[in-house]
Design a protein around this motif. Sequence first.
Motif, short mmCIF file in Angstrom:
data_model
loop_
_atom_site.label_atom_id
_atom_site.label_comp_id
_atom_site.label_asym_id
_atom_site.label_seq_id
_atom_site.Cartn_x
_atom_site.Cartn_y
_atom_site.Cartn_z
N ASP A 113 0.85 -1.05 -0.09
CA ASP A 113 -0.05 -0.02 -0.05
C ASP A 113 0.90 1.20 -0.26
N ASN A 170 0.48 4.33 0.42
CA ASN A 170 -0.17 5.25 1.36
C ASN A 170 0.17 4.91 2.88
N GLN A 225 5.83 4.13 3.70
CA GLN A 225 6.51 5.84 3.44
C GLN A 225 7.89 6.00 4.30
#
Length: 269
Positions: free
Chosen positions: A195, A197, A202
């Motif tokens: 994912d 996000n 990240q």
Amino acid sequence: MKKGIKKFGAFLIATCIASTMVASVSAESLSSNTEQHNIIEYLKSFDFSACYESETLGQDVKEDLKKVENYISQNENPSLQELNGIVGKIEETNAPITRAAASYDYSKYLPVSEGQLNSKEKELFNQNPTAGLVVLAQADYANKSEKGVFGSNSWGTNGDAYRHALWNAMGAKGVGDSYMAAFATAHETGSAGYDPNSIDTQMDLKNNAKGRELLKSMSFPSRPANGMTIPYIIRNEIAKAVANGKMVRFVSGGKQYSYLMPTNSSSKN
């Protein structure tokens, strides 16, 4: 799968990657004269024996490193193409010869065996198997180093940030910034349930990039005093960057947060 800044405990793998000297990655770009020269020169000063002594480096990686070592010892001017040929590609149809990927905690460790790679990592490995071996050896080093410095391998912490940044700095030193960047990104984007996000994705991507960026500002002696010199410099610079808030994390004091925050000087996960 194909056939075939703190002192800590015994770093057998350290000398293995001590002298480790694409953004589109392709077999052609990795076969350029510059890439060939850099990787071949690195391998000529590679301490293979330390890799063989590592208890955590995959047996498949050790066996392939042995092939590389033997070939280099018997050929004065080996080419990268020749070395890639003797290592060979990962074949999806054969079973891995080390720990099963399912038993490996990807949140706390980087891959140390060809059998632990996701499909995107395998694709990059197959473009340049020799460079892939170096990246896996350096992943083993980063895993050990985090545990030595922070006391454990962890997720979302200062140590996690350190592990990813160190892996990327050492990798870029060994096989070049572009290949290491592509491999580290594939490690994230090719993972199950990826994912873009998610906070952990990240975090990893930011720390990966920071490790490669920091390497560019580091200075190394032209004639290192011993095999520990270069990894020692890189390790210390990455540790200082973590302590000075240059990396990111989302776990602090054992509590998970929903946002990224700067790393700090805590020496324990």
